[in-house]
Write an enzyme that holds these catalytic residues in place. Structure first.
Site, PDB file in Angstrom:
ATOM      1  N   ASP A   6     111.573  22.158  77.669  1.00  0.00           N
ATOM      2  CA  ASP A   6     112.868  22.764  77.362  1.00  0.00           C
ATOM      3  C   ASP A   6     112.604  24.204  76.903  1.00  0.00           C
ATOM      4  OD1 ASP A   6     115.584  23.089  76.627  1.00  0.00           O
ATOM      5  OD2 ASP A   6     115.147  22.455  74.574  1.00  0.00           O
ATOM      6  N   ASN A 108     119.159  23.580  79.605  1.00  0.00           N
ATOM      7  CA  ASN A 108     120.610  23.693  79.625  1.00  0.00           C
ATOM      8  C   ASN A 108     120.936  25.116  79.188  1.00  0.00           C
ATOM      9  OD1 ASN A 108     120.997  21.031  80.305  1.00  0.00           O
ATOM     10  ND2 ASN A 108     121.644  20.363  78.274  1.00  0.00           N
TER      11      ASN A 108
END
Length: 199
Positions: A6, A108
């Site tokens: 991430d 994201n």
């Protein structure tokens, strides 16, 4: 092996209070009010999937939070989320690639942020084989399809992948896809994981 990282609070420190602080300075709305009214709701999710333009997202959030901001002021605050790179993690990513592993970023994120961090932190792209961004994929973590897509693109089975993320829901989503998943709770999590592997 495929190592999936991430971005926020794994490779780069982020802090949404910095965003709210800039918005408070511009709007004169007290920071405490913004902290109460800021939520990562449906507009936030739509923006991360690329379903909502930057301008529409800014309008929506400003309406929800009663923020009298121009788009430029909104954007300046939105970019303030990024604090600093985690050089230890960048070093680990390079070492993994030198050892023949595949290293990718799965984040994201949204178009506004991707106009900022790749230029601000070119070390990230240099340390990864590929970068997968939610707004380009039309999917966001923890949706199962986003993990499947990364595995398929990279040509790995779930059992051959390790995923690092600071969000417990994203970790659960990856675990349900059969991926070994590590919840990043601080700057030491990733270095400690690899230090134990080499023991």
């Amino acid at each position: 092996m495929l190592y999936i990282f991430d971005l926020g609070n794994v490779i780069v420190d982020i802090d949404f209070n910095r965003v709210l602080g800039v918005w408070s300075d511009y709007s004169r709305v007290p920071l405490a009010n913004l902290q109460k009214s800021f939520t990562m709701g449906e507009a936030f999710h739509q923006h991360e999937r690329g379903e909502l333009s930057d301008e529409a997202f800014a309008r929506k959030l400003c309406e929800e939070m009663a923020l009298p901001l121009s788009f430029e002021q909104f954007s300046a605050g939105w970019q303030a989320v990024f604090v600093a790179l985690r050089p230890d993690v960048i070093d680990i990513m390079h070492k993994l690639r030198e050892q023949g592993h595949s290293v990718v970023v799965l984040s994201n994120t949204n178009r506004l942020h991707t106009t900022y961090w790749p230029e601000q932190y070119p070390e990230i792209r240099a340390a990864a084989d590929n970068i997968y961004l939610s707004q380009e994929m039309g999917l966001r973590k923890p949706e199962p399809a986003i993990y499947q897509q990364v595995l398929e693109q990279e040509g790995f089975r779930p059992s051959e992948a390790v995923f690092f993320d600071d969000n417990a829901d994203n970790i659960k989503g990856a675990q349900q896809a059969g991926i070994t998943s590590i919840l990043v709770t601080g700057k030491e999590t990733v270095p400690d994981y690899f230090a134990k592997l080499s023991c």
